[in-house]
Design an enzyme around this catalytic site. Structure first.
Site, PDB file in Angstrom:
ATOM      1  N   SER A  72      35.983  39.650  47.400  1.00  0.00           N
ATOM      2  CA  SER A  72      36.791  39.356  46.312  1.00  0.00           C
ATOM      3  C   SER A  72      37.482  37.970  46.552  1.00  0.00           C
ATOM      4  O   SER A  72      36.534  36.925  46.534  1.00  0.00           O
ATOM      5  CB  SER A  72      37.739  40.186  46.207  1.00  0.00           C
ATOM      6  OG  SER A  72      38.656  40.451  45.015  1.00  0.00           O
ATOM      7  N   HIS A 206      35.438  48.611  43.294  1.00  0.00           N
ATOM      8  CA  HIS A 206      35.750  47.149  43.653  1.00  0.00           C
ATOM      9  C   HIS A 206      35.759  47.418  45.265  1.00  0.00           C
ATOM     10  O   HIS A 206      35.506  46.216  45.943  1.00  0.00           O
ATOM     11  CB  HIS A 206      37.027  46.737  43.242  1.00  0.00           C
ATOM     12  CG  HIS A 206      37.375  45.182  43.292  1.00  0.00           C
ATOM     13  ND1 HIS A 206      36.489  44.216  42.790  1.00  0.00           N
ATOM     14  CD2 HIS A 206      38.298  44.579  44.161  1.00  0.00           C
ATOM     15  CE1 HIS A 206      36.900  42.933  43.029  1.00  0.00           C
ATOM     16  NE2 HIS A 206      38.123  43.171  43.910  1.00  0.00           N
TER      17      HIS A 206
END
Length: 228
Positions: A72, A206
């Site tokens: 990320s 995620h």
């Protein structure tokens, strides 16, 4: 291998990585300021400043091949550190591993850092990966919020940027149910990878790398084994 955590993340998230690879691989995980044993250190609020700090910290470690892995926010940071190593220090990392983050020239930043605390907390809950006990306890939340806000400032003020190429292979990873990232999004990293690009899609959201830890470690190990 240098591991760069996500926004709101810490080195402890990658505790299991230290023993996950063979004895020929040393895992270093960045400890960003403003959390855990660096709680009193001033937080960093820009990607460039953070990349400069990480690059400087790595300089004594460049006597062996270096691979970077970032998840990320950490993916953008790993990319910026790679650019600095090759342009400012004539060091070519062995590989760049990027996870759950668009390439810099395809980013569309969201200024969550300019919104209230509840907006930040809602985003962390949506994506997962952050200990909910920290968010539920008012006292603990007050301790971690400055670092969270700093990280989201780093994310919200970075990109889009020119597609500057890196002088090493790029390996990308994403969860097939990520609410904010798709395999198509991750393919944009090929634009900055003239030395080679590979994408692997794993089950999960995620933070697929929690449940798919072993599969991810196998994939990274395969790439590490190819380093001369």
């Amino acid at each position: 291998m240098v591991v760069l955590p996500h926004a709101g993340g810490s080195a402890s998230f990658y505790h299991g990585w230290g023993a996950a690879f063979d004895e020929g691989t040393e895992v270093l995980v960045a400890r960003y300021p403003g959390r855990h044993d660096r709680l009193t250190d001033p937080c960093v609020h820009s990607m460039d400043a953070l990349a400069d700090h990480v690059t400087g910290a790595l300089l004594p470690c460049l006597d062996v091949p270096v691979t970077l892995f970032g998840h990320s926010m950490g993916a953008s940071l790993a990319y910026e550190v790679t650019l600095r190593l090759q342009s400012e220090h004539s060091v070519r990392p062995a590989a760049l591993h990027v996870s759950s983050r668009k390439a810099p020239h395809r980013l569309t930043p969201r200024r969550l850092d300019e919104q209230g605390d509840e907006a930040l907390i809602a985003e962390l809950r949506r994506l997962g990966g952050t200990d909910t006990e920290l968010l539920d306890d008012p006292d603990l939340r007050e301790l971690v919020l400055p670092a969270l806000r700093a990280d989201f400032t780093v994310v919200g003020t970075y990109g889009p940027r020119d597609a500057a190429p890196v002088d090493c292979p790029v390996h990308a990873y994403v969860g097939d149910a990520d609410p904010s990232m798709s395999a198509h999004d991750m393919e944009s990293w090929a634009d900055v990878a003239p030395r080679g690009f590979q994408l692997q899609v794993l089950p999960g959201g995620h933070f697929y790398l929690v449940d798919e830890h072993e599969a991810l470690v196998r994939a990274v190990t395969e790439q590490l084994s190819a380093i001369p």
